[in-house]
Scaffold this motif. Structure first.
Motif, PDB file in Angstrom:
ATOM      1  N   GLU A  48     -34.130   3.325  58.475  1.00 21.20           N
ATOM      2  CA  GLU A  48     -34.385   4.392  57.392  1.00 21.20           C
ATOM      3  C   GLU A  48     -34.947   3.820  56.133  1.00 21.20           C
ATOM      4  OE1 GLU A  48     -33.808   8.114  55.144  1.00 21.20           O
ATOM      5  OE2 GLU A  48     -32.583   7.894  57.003  1.00 21.20           O
ATOM      6  N   LEU A  51     -37.307   1.167  57.008  1.00 24.82           N
ATOM      7  CA  LEU A  51     -39.006   1.797  57.034  1.00 24.82           C
ATOM      8  C   LEU A  51     -39.403   2.778  56.162  1.00 24.82           C
ATOM      9  CD1 LEU A  51     -38.118   4.115  60.284  1.00 24.82           C
ATOM     10  CD2 LEU A  51     -40.236   2.581  60.568  1.00 24.82           C
ATOM     11  N   ASN A  52     -38.254   2.936  54.758  1.00 26.06           N
ATOM     12  CA  ASN A  52     -38.792   4.020  53.293  1.00 26.06           C
ATOM     13  C   ASN A  52     -39.755   2.724  52.576  1.00 26.06           C
ATOM     14  OD1 ASN A  52     -38.441   6.498  54.354  1.00 26.06           O
ATOM     15  ND2 ASN A  52     -36.246   5.755  53.476  1.00 26.06           N
ATOM     16  N   LYS A  54     -40.694  -0.395  53.838  1.00 26.64           N
ATOM     17  CA  LYS A  54     -42.177  -0.442  54.248  1.00 26.64           C
ATOM     18  C   LYS A  54     -43.509   1.062  53.812  1.00 26.64           C
ATOM     19  CE  LYS A  54     -41.798  -3.328  58.428  1.00 26.64           C
ATOM     20  NZ  LYS A  54     -41.403  -3.383  59.792  1.00 26.64           N
ATOM     21  N   GLU A  55     -43.255   1.557  54.070  1.00 25.84           N
ATOM     22  CA  GLU A  55     -44.112   3.351  53.374  1.00 25.84           C
ATOM     23  C   GLU A  55     -44.588   2.950  51.560  1.00 25.84           C
ATOM     24  OE1 GLU A  55     -44.140   7.463  52.538  1.00 25.84           O
ATOM     25  OE2 GLU A  55     -42.921   6.833  54.160  1.00 25.84           O
ATOM     26  N   ARG A  56     -43.307   2.933  50.923  1.00 26.61           N
ATOM     27  CA  ARG A  56     -44.234   2.194  49.540  1.00 26.61           C
ATOM     28  C   ARG A  56     -45.134   1.453  49.611  1.00 26.61           C
ATOM     29  NH1 ARG A  56     -38.491   3.821  49.772  1.00 26.61           N
ATOM     30  NH2 ARG A  56     -37.597   1.840  48.897  1.00 26.61           N
ATOM     31  N   VAL A  58     -47.227  -0.005  50.961  1.00 25.62           N
ATOM     32  CA  VAL A  58     -48.674   0.280  51.291  1.00 25.62           C
ATOM     33  C   VAL A  58     -49.243   1.944  50.852  1.00 25.62           C
ATOM     34  CG1 VAL A  58     -50.191   1.822  53.287  1.00 25.62           C
ATOM     35  CG2 VAL A  58     -48.378   0.047  53.828  1.00 25.62           C
ATOM     36  N   THR A  59     -48.490   2.434  50.155  1.00 28.79           N
ATOM     37  CA  THR A  59     -48.517   4.165  49.526  1.00 28.79           C
ATOM     38  C   THR A  59     -48.641   3.714  47.716  1.00 28.79           C
ATOM     39  OG1 THR A  59     -46.279   5.116  49.662  1.00 28.79           O
ATOM     40  CG2 THR A  59     -48.119   5.814  51.479  1.00 28.79           C
TER      41      THR A  59
END
Length: 127
Positions: A48, A51-52, A54-56, A58-59
């Motif tokens: 988790e 994943l968090n 990697k999301e940050r 991008v965003t």
């Protein structure tokens, strides 16, 4: 890949120092760290956490964190007569690396690269 030797950096105990591994790079004490090590140290789910992160990336690219990193260690002035001797003994056991070396850390191969302000970074090398 390349014919350069790859040094494996192993984290044996994620319960200590966020799983960081102390090394000497170009004569400076540093440690490898990762999102996985930080999560395990804090009793969080490492999948988790990755994943968090990697999301940050991008965003929020300006606020995102890397999955792995190198942190330089600070220095201390101490009045304990044996402190510096103990520190030298500890440093003698550390892997000795330099800019441009290849390291395998948490299953991936990276090149140690210079970064701004005389820091070090990791650039993933294709397998």
């Amino acid at each position: 890949m390349t014919d350069k030797q790859v040094t494996e950096i192993r984290t044996n105990d994620y319960s200590q120092d966020y799983g960081g591994v102390n090394v000497l790079i170009d004569g400076r004490e540093a440690s490898f760290g990762s999102v996985v090590g930080y999560a395990l140290y804090n009793g969080k789910d490492p999948v988790e956490a990755v994943l968090n992160c990697k999301e940050r990336m991008v965003t929020q690219p300006h606020n995102g964190h890397k999955l792995v990193w190198i942190s330089l260690s600070g220095t201390a002035i101490c009045g304990d007569p044996g402190y510096y001797e103990r520190q030298e003994q500890r440093r003698a056991r550390m892997p000795v690396l330099k800019t441009g070396d290849l390291v395998k850390y948490e299953g991936n191969v990276y090149e140690i690269v210079p970064e701004h302000n005389k820091n070090f970074g990791l650039r993933k090398v294709a397998a």
